[in-house]
Design a protein around this motif. Structure first.
Motif, PDB file in Angstrom:
ATOM      1  N   GLY A  33      61.346  28.374  22.253  1.00 16.18           N
ATOM      2  CA  GLY A  33      60.196  28.074  21.472  1.00 16.18           C
ATOM      3  C   GLY A  33      59.463  26.796  21.965  1.00 16.18           C
ATOM      4  O   GLY A  33      58.592  26.385  21.995  1.00 16.18           O
ATOM      5  N   SER A  34      60.134  26.450  23.564  1.00 18.49           N
ATOM      6  CA  SER A  34      59.256  25.387  24.167  1.00 18.49           C
ATOM      7  C   SER A  34      57.993  25.984  24.597  1.00 18.49           C
ATOM      8  O   SER A  34      56.715  25.840  24.751  1.00 18.49           O
ATOM      9  CB  SER A  34      59.462  25.102  25.691  1.00 18.49           C
ATOM     10  N   ALA A  35      58.162  28.013  25.024  1.00 21.87           N
ATOM     11  CA  ALA A  35      56.825  28.655  25.268  1.00 21.87           C
ATOM     12  C   ALA A  35      55.770  28.564  23.654  1.00 21.87           C
ATOM     13  O   ALA A  35      54.111  29.049  24.716  1.00 21.87           O
ATOM     14  CB  ALA A  35      56.936  29.609  25.707  1.00 21.87           C
ATOM     15  N   LEU A  36      56.715  28.657  22.834  1.00 19.76           N
ATOM     16  CA  LEU A  36      55.581  29.277  21.554  1.00 19.76           C
ATOM     17  C   LEU A  36      55.535  27.562  21.673  1.00 19.76           C
ATOM     18  O   LEU A  36      53.173  27.024  21.387  1.00 19.76           O
ATOM     19  CB  LEU A  36      56.176  29.570  20.818  1.00 19.76           C
ATOM     20  N   MET A  37      55.486  25.458  21.354  1.00 20.23           N
ATOM     21  CA  MET A  37      54.526  24.733  21.531  1.00 20.23           C
ATOM     22  C   MET A  37      53.757  24.414  22.373  1.00 20.23           C
ATOM     23  O   MET A  37      52.913  24.493  22.240  1.00 20.23           O
ATOM     24  CB  MET A  37      56.126  23.779  21.673  1.00 20.23           C
ATOM     25  N   TYR A  66      59.878  23.640  17.173  1.00 17.71           N
ATOM     26  CA  TYR A  66      59.674  24.679  17.553  1.00 17.71           C
ATOM     27  C   TYR A  66      60.763  25.672  17.178  1.00 17.71           C
ATOM     28  O   TYR A  66      60.961  25.329  18.774  1.00 17.71           O
ATOM     29  CB  TYR A  66      58.204  24.752  18.040  1.00 17.71           C
ATOM     30  N   PRO A  67      60.725  26.832  17.002  1.00 21.12           N
ATOM     31  CA  PRO A  67      61.721  27.938  16.794  1.00 21.12           C
ATOM     32  C   PRO A  67      61.683  29.018  18.262  1.00 21.12           C
ATOM     33  O   PRO A  67      60.810  28.601  18.582  1.00 21.12           O
ATOM     34  CB  PRO A  67      62.210  28.392  15.306  1.00 21.12           C
ATOM     35  N   ASN A  68      62.816  29.337  19.246  1.00 19.35           N
ATOM     36  CA  ASN A  68      62.320  30.276  19.271  1.00 19.35           C
ATOM     37  C   ASN A  68      62.142  31.392  18.364  1.00 19.35           C
ATOM     38  O   ASN A  68      63.024  31.983  17.445  1.00 19.35           O
ATOM     39  CB  ASN A  68      63.944  30.985  20.126  1.00 19.35           C
ATOM     40  N   LEU A  69      61.511  32.796  19.542  1.00 16.00           N
ATOM     41  CA  LEU A  69      61.665  33.447  18.031  1.00 16.00           C
ATOM     42  C   LEU A  69      61.367  34.815  18.973  1.00 16.00           C
ATOM     43  O   LEU A  69      61.398  35.243  19.988  1.00 16.00           O
ATOM     44  CB  LEU A  69      59.701  33.682  18.534  1.00 16.00           C
ATOM     45  N   TYR A  70      62.522  36.028  18.022  1.00 17.65           N
ATOM     46  CA  TYR A  70      63.304  36.647  18.270  1.00 17.65           C
ATOM     47  C   TYR A  70      62.048  37.451  17.565  1.00 17.65           C
ATOM     48  O   TYR A  70      61.839  37.837  16.659  1.00 17.65           O
ATOM     49  CB  TYR A  70      64.158  36.530  17.649  1.00 17.65           C
ATOM     50  N   VAL A 220      60.516  27.813  11.799  1.00 14.21           N
ATOM     51  CA  VAL A 220      59.356  26.275  11.923  1.00 14.21           C
ATOM     52  C   VAL A 220      59.874  25.383  10.982  1.00 14.21           C
ATOM     53  O   VAL A 220      59.464  25.759   9.972  1.00 14.21           O
ATOM     54  CB  VAL A 220      58.059  26.336  11.945  1.00 14.21           C
ATOM     55  N   LYS A 221      60.298  24.286  11.072  1.00 17.18           N
ATOM     56  CA  LYS A 221      61.002  22.926  10.440  1.00 17.18           C
ATOM     57  C   LYS A 221      59.553  21.825  10.504  1.00 17.18           C
ATOM     58  O   LYS A 221      59.871  21.502  11.604  1.00 17.18           O
ATOM     59  CB  LYS A 221      62.343  22.546  10.945  1.00 17.18           C
ATOM     60  N   VAL A 222      59.097  21.373   9.475  1.00 14.46           N
ATOM     61  CA  VAL A 222      58.071  20.267   9.235  1.00 14.46           C
ATOM     62  C   VAL A 222      58.171  19.181   8.341  1.00 14.46           C
ATOM     63  O   VAL A 222      58.820  20.009   7.336  1.00 14.46           O
ATOM     64  CB  VAL A 222      56.983  21.034   9.738  1.00 14.46           C
ATOM     65  N   PRO A 223      58.377  18.198   8.993  1.00 14.84           N
ATOM     66  CA  PRO A 223      58.671  17.313   7.985  1.00 14.84           C
ATOM     67  C   PRO A 223      57.089  17.678   6.922  1.00 14.84           C
ATOM     68  O   PRO A 223      56.228  18.000   7.147  1.00 14.84           O
ATOM     69  CB  PRO A 223      57.964  16.130   8.787  1.00 14.84           C
TER      70      PRO A 223
END
Length: 375
Positions: A33-37, A66-70, A220-223
């Motif tokens: 997730g950090s790489a995606l962000m 931001y999630p891990n993409l599996y 992805v969880k977004v407000p």
């Protein structure tokens, strides 16, 4: 919160380093997730350099998860196009046949024979509940509770751990499952002399990469107040080819396409969560009653879908989730948590891993940390 299914497709090979060791060759099993962000943040600064406040809301204040993409590359066409179906990492207690591993085929034209996947969590939980500290039973009778995980129920051969990611339907009574089969290959590169710009002698190295057209999935969880801004940004840059993920981007690797689709809120509301808890508790109580065990009021399982960084009061890394940690995690905001003695750990299968990363803004590696492993 709003939920989006984020689908990523590799346009060029992806090199996601599993470790920052100088001689590391293996690829990571998923996109962190950090790489995606970091990749999205870099493109956002190019597209909207003047939107400083919105950049902070999307990437710096940790409001968006931001999630891990599996991996979500499946051979079966029914699963391949189901972009809203979630992809999960398996629990560490998952098992499959050693000779014919994998989930049962969903269609009759499946070539490979598979004998399915089972979870040994109930076996171990019943074994722990039937231990001599709670029930006086002979050892031979206790071992019969673990017999199902020794041999495949279809062919009688040995069982092994199941580690592939899998996708599951979220609608209807039938919930077909299929394990992901990402395709990788090894690429060989030559080192470049910084002074001449030509190939440097004695510098030859290889890297494992995800092949083109490999798919990945994450939720992805977004407000709610940021949902439109996030969806609009992904829609603007998703097909431009400007989003680059992983290493080797100056060599043409890491080019991806993105798309974000909203998920139905009823799949992740409290009522659906309560229904899953009740279903797990009733199923386990049924299997435990067959073994004539003394039961506690309520049972549930906790499965990590990503590595968890947990520390105690002395900032030491935790290697598992005990009763005290669970009481802290279940506390409501602004209220004291339940007492630790209201929980009792029956069984847990845990391991730890080192979490590394690279901070592109600073141009330096992140601090190595110890996390409880996925599953």
């Amino acid at each position: 919160m709003k939920y989006f299914a984020l689908n990523l497709t590799a346009v060029s090979p992806l090199a996601i380093r599993a470790d920052h060791a100088p001689d590391g060759v293996a690829n990571a099993r998923y996109i962190a997730g950090s790489a995606l962000m970091g990749s999205l943040a870099a493109v956002y600064r190019l597209f909207h350099a003047d939107r400083i406040v919105e950049f902070e809301e999307l990437f710096l204040k940790e409001q968006i998860q931001y999630p891990n993409l599996y991996p979500a590359t499946f051979q079966n066409a029914l699963i391949q196009d189901a972009q809203l179906w979630p992809v999960y990492p398996p629990p560490q207690t998952a098992q499959t046949c050693k000779r014919y591993p994998g989930f049962d085929a969903l269609q009759d034209d499946e070539d490979d024979e598979r004998h399915g996947v089972r979870d040994s969590l109930f076996d171990w939980a019943r074994f722990k509940l039937a231990s001599p500290t709670r029930n006086a039973r002979p050892p031979a009778e206790l071992l019969t509770l673990l017999h199902d995980q020794k041999e495949c129920p279809t062919c009688g051969r040995a069982m092994k751990s199941f580690s592939d990611f899998y996708r599951r339907s979220q609608s209807g009574k039938q919930q077909p499952m299929m394990s992901a089969t990402p395709h990788t290959r090894v690429q060989t590169h030559t080192g470049i002399d910084r002074e001449t710009g030509t190939v440097q002698e004695s510098i030859l190295y290889s890297r494992e990469v995800f092949q083109e057209r490999t798919r990945f999935w994450g939720m992805v969880k977004v407000p709610e107040e940021l949902a439109e801004a996030f969806a609009g940004f992904v829609r603007d840059v998703g097909e431009t080819g400007l989003v680059r993920v992983g290493t080797g981007r100056t060599r043409g690797m890491g080019k991806v396409h993105l798309s974000a689709q909203p998920l139905p809120d009823e799949q992740y509301d409290f009522a659906a969560f309560k229904q899953r808890l009740d279903a797990f508790n009733s199923t386990f109580r049924t299997t435990a009653a067959e073994a004539k065990l003394e039961l506690d009021p309520f049972y549930f399982a906790l499965t990590l879908h990503a590595p968890a960084l947990l520390r105690d009061d002395l900032l030491r890394y935790r290697c598992g989730i005990d009763e005290e940690t669970l009481a802290e995690l279940t506390a409501l905001p602004g209220q004291p948590g339940p007492p630790a003695d209201s929980f009792r750990a029956i069984y847990q299968a845990t391991s730890t891993r080192r979490v590394t990363g690279w901070n592109e803004l600073w141009g330096m590696p992140r601090t190595n940390e110890c996390a409880v492993e996925t599953g």
